[in-house]
Write an enzyme that holds these catalytic residues in place. Structure first.
Site, PDB file in Angstrom:
ATOM      1  N   PHE A  11      -6.771   7.998   9.476  1.00 14.37           N
ATOM      2  CA  PHE A  11      -6.217   7.640  10.774  1.00 14.37           C
ATOM      3  C   PHE A  11      -4.696   7.526  10.709  1.00 14.37           C
ATOM      4  O   PHE A  11      -4.117   7.387   9.630  1.00 14.37           O
ATOM      5  CB  PHE A  11      -6.779   6.292  11.256  1.00 14.37           C
ATOM      6  CG  PHE A  11      -8.269   6.258  11.402  1.00 14.37           C
ATOM      7  CD1 PHE A  11      -8.867   6.743  12.553  1.00 14.37           C
ATOM      8  CD2 PHE A  11      -9.076   5.737  10.402  1.00 14.37           C
ATOM      9  CE1 PHE A  11     -10.250   6.711  12.696  1.00 14.37           C
ATOM     10  CE2 PHE A  11     -10.447   5.701  10.528  1.00 14.37           C
ATOM     11  CZ  PHE A  11     -11.037   6.194  11.680  1.00 14.37           C
ATOM     12  N   ASP A 102       1.331   3.418   0.738  1.00 15.28           N
ATOM     13  CA  ASP A 102       0.762   2.345   1.557  1.00 15.28           C
ATOM     14  C   ASP A 102       0.552   1.084   0.728  1.00 15.28           C
ATOM     15  O   ASP A 102       0.845  -0.032   1.179  1.00 15.28           O
ATOM     16  CB  ASP A 102      -0.535   2.797   2.219  1.00 15.28           C
ATOM     17  CG  ASP A 102      -1.541   3.380   1.240  1.00 15.28           C
ATOM     18  OD1 ASP A 102      -1.169   3.686   0.092  1.00 15.28           O
ATOM     19  OD2 ASP A 102      -2.713   3.540   1.632  1.00 15.28           O
TER      20      ASP A 102
END
EC number: 2.7.1.33
Length: 249
Positions: A11, A102
């Site tokens: 996503f 991330d």
């Protein structure tokens, strides 16, 4: 207005900040670059001046998104990059560039908020755990399949496991032994995630006693939050780190 993007494996998480504000005026999650452009274009009075993003995608994929954003909104994009050390945190990987961006940004954000030792647990496509000591040293971490990977592997490789997302959501209303396939799979995978969490807590206590902060982040963090009552749930922890890695002022 500032556009922030967290481009994960499955996503794209986005939010728009008004200039000079740390709170989002709009936010969402999409599956594709096109959906992102469409969502942003539908916002009333959108006037983007700057953009920063973190991506774990291939360079070619990220470059295409950067070009699309520039073409659609005329905005220059600042991309987070790996670092050996930043904001008091020292990357613990032998090859610092191999640590997922991330994870790196979540660690930066966690260490800033904790002001001391912390355990960062992120639940997305993969579930990750990272240990940052009080002096900022990253001690390393763990990666295991997250809920989407566990669920999809069972659906893909087991012929009789078929169910939709609505059934999965209903199955997680409790965690008693499942009496249907969907209950057995969803509850079993959730308990595996919780077991992962409890193992990380045990290891953190062996390092620091009780003198550390636990952060939960990622789309599936709510599946484990009640198993770690002392934890802080910070859905936008990666964005906290992104602002540190890509300051725009």
């Amino acid at each position: 207005m500032i556009l922030e993007l967290d481009c994960g494996n499955s996503f794209i998480k986005w939010r728009v900040l008004d200039s000079g504000s740390a709170s989002a005026s709009a936010e969402g999650v999409v599956r594709s670059d096109l959906a992102l452009i469409e969502n942003l274009s539908a916002l009333p009075r959108l006037l983007l001046t700057r953009c920063r993003l973190v991506s774990v995608r291939a360079l070619e994929e990220t470059s295409k998104l950067v070009e699309a954003l520039h073409e659609a909104f005329g905005v220059t994009v600042s991309c987070a990059a790996p670092a050996r050390e930043m904001a008091g945190v020292r990357n613990g990987y032998e090859d610092f560039e191999r640590l997922g961006l991330d994870r790196w940004l979540a660690m930066l954000g966690g260490f800033k908020l904790a002001r001391g030792a912390c355990l960062v647990l992120d639940f997305g496509t993969a579930a990750t755990a990272d240990f940052i000591a009080a002096d900022g040293e990253h001690l390393g971490g763990f990666i295991c399949p997250g809920m989407p990977l566990m669920r999809n592997q069972l659906r893909t490789h087991t012929r009789k496991i078929r169910y939709d997302d609505a059934a999965a959501e209903r199955a997680l209303e409790r965690l008693s032994p499942g009496r249907t396939t969907v209950e057995a799979v969803e509850r079993g995978c959730t308990l595996m995630l919780r077991g992962f969490v409890l193992t990380q807590l045990e290891l953190a206590r062996s390092y620091w006693g009780d003198d550390f902060t636990v952060f939960l982040t990622g789309g599936d963090a709510d599946l484990v939050v009640d198993a770690v009552p002392q934890a802080e749930l910070v859905p936008d922890l990666v964005f906290v780190g992104l602002a540190m890695a890509c300051p725009l002022s």
